[in-house]
Scaffold this active site. Structure first.
Site, PDB file in Angstrom:
ATOM      1  N   HIS A  88       0.855  -1.193   0.000  1.00 24.80           N
ATOM      2  CA  HIS A  88       0.000   0.000   0.000  1.00 24.80           C
ATOM      3  C   HIS A  88       0.885   1.235   0.000  1.00 24.80           C
ATOM      4  O   HIS A  88       1.950   1.230   0.617  1.00 24.80           O
ATOM      5  CB  HIS A  88      -0.903   0.012   1.245  1.00 24.80           C
ATOM      6  CG  HIS A  88      -2.060   0.927   1.107  1.00 24.80           C
ATOM      7  ND1 HIS A  88      -1.964   2.264   1.385  1.00 24.80           N
ATOM      8  CD2 HIS A  88      -3.316   0.706   0.672  1.00 24.80           C
ATOM      9  CE1 HIS A  88      -3.142   2.828   1.138  1.00 24.80           C
ATOM     10  NE2 HIS A  88      -3.974   1.908   0.705  1.00 24.80           N
ATOM     11  N   ASP A 106      -7.847  -5.488   0.345  1.00 23.58           N
ATOM     12  CA  ASP A 106      -8.398  -6.297  -0.748  1.00 23.58           C
ATOM     13  C   ASP A 106      -8.076  -7.775  -0.624  1.00 23.58           C
ATOM     14  O   ASP A 106      -8.838  -8.616  -1.100  1.00 23.58           O
ATOM     15  CB  ASP A 106      -7.907  -5.763  -2.100  1.00 23.58           C
ATOM     16  CG  ASP A 106      -8.680  -4.532  -2.509  1.00 23.58           C
ATOM     17  OD1 ASP A 106      -9.843  -4.409  -2.099  1.00 23.58           O
ATOM     18  OD2 ASP A 106      -8.125  -3.690  -3.238  1.00 23.58           O
TER      19      ASP A 106
HETATM   20  N1  ACO Z   1       3.977  -7.937  -4.131  1.00 21.27           N
HETATM   21  C1  ACO Z   1       5.316  -7.984  -4.191  1.00 21.27           C
HETATM   22  N2  ACO Z   1       6.105  -6.909  -4.074  1.00 21.27           N
HETATM   23  C2  ACO Z   1       5.498  -5.735  -3.840  1.00 21.27           C
HETATM   24  C3  ACO Z   1       4.091  -5.627  -3.737  1.00 21.27           C
HETATM   25  C4  ACO Z   1       3.334  -6.789  -3.887  1.00 21.27           C
HETATM   26  N3  ACO Z   1       2.009  -6.752  -3.818  1.00 21.27           N
HETATM   27  N4  ACO Z   1       3.763  -4.343  -3.516  1.00 21.27           N
HETATM   28  C5  ACO Z   1       4.900  -3.660  -3.475  1.00 21.27           C
HETATM   29  N5  ACO Z   1       5.949  -4.502  -3.671  1.00 21.27           N
HETATM   30  C6  ACO Z   1       7.365  -4.155  -3.695  1.00 21.27           C
HETATM   31  C7  ACO Z   1       7.741  -3.562  -5.044  1.00 21.27           C
HETATM   32  O1  ACO Z   1       8.114  -4.545  -5.956  1.00 21.27           O
HETATM   33  C8  ACO Z   1       8.882  -2.660  -4.637  1.00 21.27           C
HETATM   34  O2  ACO Z   1      10.002  -3.466  -4.411  1.00 21.27           O
HETATM   35  P1  ACO Z   1      11.471  -2.945  -4.759  1.00 21.27           P
HETATM   36  O3  ACO Z   1      11.669  -1.726  -3.904  1.00 21.27           O
HETATM   37  O4  ACO Z   1      12.318  -4.114  -4.392  1.00 21.27           O
HETATM   38  O5  ACO Z   1      11.452  -2.631  -6.223  1.00 21.27           O
HETATM   39  C9  ACO Z   1       8.439  -2.126  -3.280  1.00 21.27           C
HETATM   40  O6  ACO Z   1       7.603  -3.134  -2.733  1.00 21.27           O
HETATM   41  C10 ACO Z   1       7.677  -0.815  -3.364  1.00 21.27           C
HETATM   42  O7  ACO Z   1       6.535  -1.034  -4.187  1.00 21.27           O
HETATM   43  P2  ACO Z   1       5.850   0.058  -5.077  1.00 21.27           P
HETATM   44  O8  ACO Z   1       4.973  -0.628  -6.077  1.00 21.27           O
HETATM   45  O9  ACO Z   1       6.861   1.030  -5.573  1.00 21.27           O
HETATM   46  O10 ACO Z   1       4.972   0.777  -3.961  1.00 21.27           O
HETATM   47  P3  ACO Z   1       3.819   1.774  -4.222  1.00 21.27           P
HETATM   48  O11 ACO Z   1       3.581   2.515  -2.976  1.00 21.27           O
HETATM   49  O12 ACO Z   1       4.072   2.556  -5.463  1.00 21.27           O
HETATM   50  O13 ACO Z   1       2.622   0.775  -4.583  1.00 21.27           O
HETATM   51  C11 ACO Z   1       0.779  -0.608  -4.636  1.00 21.27           C
HETATM   52  C12 ACO Z   1       1.533   0.475  -3.841  1.00 21.27           C
HETATM   53  C13 ACO Z   1       0.504  -0.132  -6.048  1.00 21.27           C
HETATM   54  C14 ACO Z   1      -0.555  -0.852  -3.925  1.00 21.27           C
HETATM   55  C15 ACO Z   1       1.621  -1.897  -4.660  1.00 21.27           C
HETATM   56  O14 ACO Z   1       1.893  -2.312  -3.350  1.00 21.27           O
HETATM   57  C16 ACO Z   1       0.951  -3.008  -5.461  1.00 21.27           C
HETATM   58  O15 ACO Z   1       1.058  -3.030  -6.688  1.00 21.27           O
HETATM   59  N6  ACO Z   1       0.202  -3.946  -4.785  1.00 21.27           N
HETATM   60  C17 ACO Z   1      -0.512  -4.985  -5.484  1.00 21.27           C
HETATM   61  C18 ACO Z   1      -1.847  -4.474  -6.005  1.00 21.27           C
HETATM   62  C19 ACO Z   1      -2.855  -4.252  -4.907  1.00 21.27           C
HETATM   63  O16 ACO Z   1      -3.053  -5.098  -4.051  1.00 21.27           O
HETATM   64  N7  ACO Z   1      -3.541  -3.088  -4.971  1.00 21.27           N
HETATM   65  C20 ACO Z   1      -4.572  -2.725  -4.004  1.00 21.27           C
HETATM   66  C21 ACO Z   1      -4.123  -1.559  -3.170  1.00 21.27           C
HETATM   67  S1  ACO Z   1      -5.228  -1.237  -1.851  1.00 21.27           S
HETATM   68  C22 ACO Z   1      -6.517  -0.455  -2.547  1.00 21.27           C
HETATM   69  O17 ACO Z   1      -6.484   0.146  -3.590  1.00 21.27           O
HETATM   70  C23 ACO Z   1      -7.791  -0.575  -1.766  1.00 21.27           C
END
Ligand code: ACO
Length: 354
Positions: A249, A297
Site C-alpha cells: 500500500h 483487498d
Molecule cells: N507484491 C510484491 N512486491 C510488492 C508488492 C506486492 N504486492 N507491492 C509492493 N511490492 C514491492 C515492489 O516490488 C517494490 O520493491 P522494490 O523496492 O524491491 O522494487 C516495493 O515493494 C515498493 O513497491 P511500489 O509498487 O513502488 O509501492 P507503491 O507505494 O508505489 O505501490 C501498490 C503500492 C501499487 C498498492 C503496490 O503495493 C501493489 O502493486 N500492490 C498490489 C496491487 C494491490 O493489491 N492493490 C490494491 C491496493 S489497496 C486499494 O487500492 C484498496
C-alpha cells in the site's frame, strides 16, 4: 515560484487539505475524526455515509431524511435496462462506468444528483449482471441499505450476512487522496459535472493496482491445495520480481487496519478453516520475505467469497461504497477550488526540423 520536482507517483507529497479522512503509515484511518474500525463495528452504512458526505453524524430526523433521499433514487428506468440489455457487457466495472457516464444531469441540484447516482450503483450492477446473462432484474426489498445491496448481489434476503457485508462496505467507503478520489478531484477542479467526475473515478478504481486488485485474488488463491503450495507461490512470484495481489500500500507500510479487521471477521465466518490458514500463511510469508503487509483487498476478496458474492461484483461493490467518499471529495474540492494542473519535466528531443 521556483520549480519543484515531485517524486514519482507523487509518493509522500501533500497536494491539498482534506477534512474527510486521514491515514498514516502505522495504520490509522479516521473518518471525520472517528476510527473507521469503530464505525464498521458499531454503525450502519447510512450513518457513516451521512457522516462522510456531511461532516457530522446524523440526528434521528437527519438520518430519516437521508434514508428517504437514498430511497428516492432507487429504481432503474426501463430505458436504462434496455441499454443494459443491448450492451450485454459482462465486465461489471465496464458496465457501471458506461452507465454512469450516460447519467442525465442537467438542471439538477449537484448534491442531490450525487446521492441519487450513488444510491443507484447497487441496482445498476445487479441489473447489468442479470440482464447480460438473460436473467430478469430483482425486485427491490425493504431493509437497511446493506440488506438491499446483499439481496441485489446474491438474490438472498439474509440480514446476518448483510451485516457482515455492511462492515466491509463501511471500510471501503473513504480513503483520502487514493488514486480514484484524486482523479475525481482533478476532474472536479476543471468544474466538470459530478457525472464526469464519477466516471473518471470509476475508470481509475478499475485498475488492478487499485480497486481492481480484489477481483484478482481468488484467481491465484483458488488453486492452492494447502499452505505449502501457497508459500511456494509467494516465493516464486517474489523470485520472478512479480507482485502478489492484495499486498502493499502507498500509505500503510506496517499494517492496513481495514485488512486486520476483515481478517478478524473472516475468522468469525470461517473459523480455523483451510482458507483462513492459507491466507494467514501467505500474509506471514510476505512479511518475512519483503516486510509488505496485506491490504484490505486480500482479505476482502476471501470474505466476499465466503459471503456468497460473485467475483464479478468485487470491484463494483468497492465502487458502490467509495462513491459516498467521492460525493464528499467533489464537494470539498469545489468549496475551495483551484485547477489541478502540474508541470512536467520535458525529456524529449528539441530542435527537430520538419
Ligand atoms: N507484491 C510484491 N512486491 C510488492 C508488492 C506486492 N504486492 N507491492 C509492493 N511490492 C514491492 C515492489 O516490488 C517494490 O520493491 P522494490 O523496492 O524491491 O522494487 C516495493 O515493494 C515498493 O513497491 P511500489 O509498487 O513502488 O509501492 P507503491 O507505494 O508505489 O505501490 C501498490 C503500492 C501499487 C498498492 C503496490 O503495493 C501493489 O502493486 N500492490 C498490489 C496491487 C494491490 O493489491 N492493490 C490494491 C491496493 S489497496 C486499494 O487500492 C484498496
Amino acid at each position: 515560484m521556483g520549480e519543484m520536482i515531485a517524486p514519482k507517483g507523487l509518493a509522500g507529497v501533500v497536494v491539498d487539505k482534506t477534512a474527510i479522512a486521514i491515514t498514516d503509515s502505522e495504520g490509522v484511518l479516521l473518518y471525520r475524526g472517528y476510527r473507521a474500525i469503530d464505525l464498521a463495528e458499531k454503525a450502519h452504512f447510512e450513518d457513516v455515509a451521512f457522516l462522510i458526505v456531511n461532516g457530522k453524524l446524523p440526528s434521528k430526523s437527519e438520518k430519516e431524511a437521508f434514508i428517504a433521499k437514498l430511497k428516492s433514487g432507487f429504481g432503474i428506468s426501463e430505458d436504462i435496462n434496455r441499454v443494459i440489455s443491448i450492451l450485454k457487457e459482462k465486465d461489471m466495472m465496464r458496465a457501471l462506468r458506461s452507465l454512469v457516464s450516460m447519467y442525465p444531469y442537467r438542471s439538477k441540484d449537484q448534491d442531490d444528483l450525487m446521492l441519487e447516482m450513488a444510491s443507484k450503483f447497487p441496482e445498476l450492477i445487479s441489473n447489468a449482471f442479470r440482464l447480460s446473462r438473460g436473467m430478469q432484474p430483482l425486485n427491490p426489498i425493504e431493509g437497511t441499505y446493506a440488506e438491499r445491496v446483499y439481496y441485489l448481489l446474491t438474490g438472498k434476503n439474509d440480514p446476518k450476512k448483510a451485516r457482515y457485508l455492511e462492515e466491509l462496505m463501511i471500510l471501503y467507503m473513504e480513503h483520502e487522496f487514493n488514486a480514484s478520489t484524486f482523479a475525481l478531484r482533478v476532474t472536479a477542479s476543471t468544474l466538470a459535472d459530478p457525472v464526469s467526475a464519477f466516471t473518471t473515478a470509476l475508470a481509475t478504481l478499475k485498475g488492478p493496482l487499485h480497486g481492481g486488485a480484489n477481483a484478482e485474488i481468488l484467481e491465484f488463491f483458488d488453486g492452492f491445495k494447502d499452505v505449502q503450495e501457497a508459500i511456494v507461490y509467494v516465493d516464486t512470484q517474489l523470485q520472478k520480481g512479480e507482485k502478489v495481489m492484495g499486498f502493499g500500500h502507498r500509505v500503510y507500510k506496517r499494517l492496513d487496519p481495514r485488512a486486520q479487521f476483515v481478517k478478524m471477521k473472516l475468522r468469525e465466518l470461517a473459523g480455523d478453516s483451510k482458507v483462513v490458514k492459507i491466507a494467514e500463511a501467505i500474509e506471514q510469508r510476505m512479511w518475512e520475505k519483503k516486510s509488505i503487509p496485506a491490504n484490505v483487498d486480500f482479505f476482502a476478496a476471501l470474505y466476499m467469497h465466503l459471503l456468497g458474492i460473485q467475483e464479478d461484483f468485487y470491484t463494483p461493490l468497492f465502487a458502490a461504497s467509495r462513491v459516498f467518499g467521492w460525493c464528499a471529495h467533489y464537494k470539498e474540492q469545489l468549496s475551495d477550488n483551484k485547477l489541478i494542473r502540474p508541470d512536467a519535466q520535458y525529456v524529449g528531443p528539441t530542435g527537430l526540423k520538419f
